[in-house]
Design an enzyme around this catalytic site. Structure first.
Site, short mmCIF file in Angstrom:
data_model
loop_
_atom_site.label_atom_id
_atom_site.label_comp_id
_atom_site.label_asym_id
_atom_site.label_seq_id
_atom_site.Cartn_x
_atom_site.Cartn_y
_atom_site.Cartn_z
N ASP A 1 0.87 -1.17 0.00
CA ASP A 1 0.00 0.00 0.00
C ASP A 1 0.91 1.22 0.00
O ASP A 1 2.10 1.12 0.33
CB ASP A 1 -0.90 -0.04 1.23
N ASP B 1 0.09 5.19 0.97
CA ASP B 1 -0.04 6.11 2.10
C ASP B 1 -0.08 5.35 3.42
O ASP B 1 -0.91 4.47 3.61
CB ASP B 1 -1.31 6.96 1.97
#
Length: 223
Positions: free
Chosen positions: A12, A14
């Protein structure tokens, strides 16, 4: 026991690979000042980031999607964020060296994010990851975003790897749900944008790690 070996590591963006909170919070605070009731505590806003721009707009302005102004405010928030994109976001400690080690080991890496390509691609181009991700999958590339497994499966195809020999790392329940559904080994990290009431240990990840250094050490063991 010999650690399990993998062909690829997918992250992922952020709150997992890059700390983008300073920029996202700055755009949010501007929204609060212009259309809400004034600035909010930094840590309060930081914990909302994983919910996306829609939730941030609602929290900042007190209106939801049923209000005709909501989409205008959301677009304004995104424009303000774009103005400062990449100016203060930083890789989490050790992650730049970590991806270099992945490549040096002859393996590959990618990113699967719910961040629009409009922001994800230029952000990554401004950071010092070398080599860059061999696959960057955003909601713009699929019909269903996380927690659906489609983005991770697409990333695996682009990387040329089997999901069962891929690790997916994230800081939100939807990351782990998507990774598990895709058949990956999943790693939940606690250092991302997690609300006080949330418990990463309950998400069903194969591994749960506390810090970026824990993540880099775990990956290093599996190269």
């Amino acid at each position: 026991m010999t650690p399990r070996q993998f062909d690829a590591f997918v992250f992922d963006l952020d709150g997992t690979l890059v700390d983008t909170a300073s920029e996202l919070v700055a755009a949010y605070q501007r929204l609060c000042v212009e259309y809400g009731t004034g600035e909010q505590p930094y840590e309060t806003v930081r914990k909302l980031i994983s919910h996306g721009s829609g939730r941030l707009v609602t929290e900042a302005t007190g209106i939801d999607q049923s209000d005709s102004r909501w989409e205008t405010y959301r677009q304004q928030y995104l424009d303000w964020y774009e103005e400062i994109l990449g100016t203060s976001a930083v890789p989490y400690p050790g992650t730049v060296d970590m991806v270099a080690e992945i490549a040096d080991a002859g393996l590959t890496w990618g990113i699967v994010t719910n961040k629009f390509r409009r922001f994800a691609e230029p952000l990554m181009s401004r950071l010092e990851y070398d080599p860059g991700p061999a696959s960057l999958v955003t909601p713009c590339d699929v019909s269903k975003a996380k927690p659906h497994p489609e983005p991770i499966l697409l990333c695996c195809r682009e990387l040329g790897v089997n999901p069962e020999r891929t690790v997916y790392v994230g800081d939100h329940l939807r990351d782990i749900e998507a990774g598990n559904a895709a058949g990956c080994t999943t790693v939940a990290v606690r250092y991302g944008y997690i609300e006080d009431h949330d418990d990463p240990m309950s998400w069903g990840a194969d591994v749960c790690l506390d810090t970026p250094s824990d993540l880099t050490a775990w990956i290093r063991k599996h190269l």
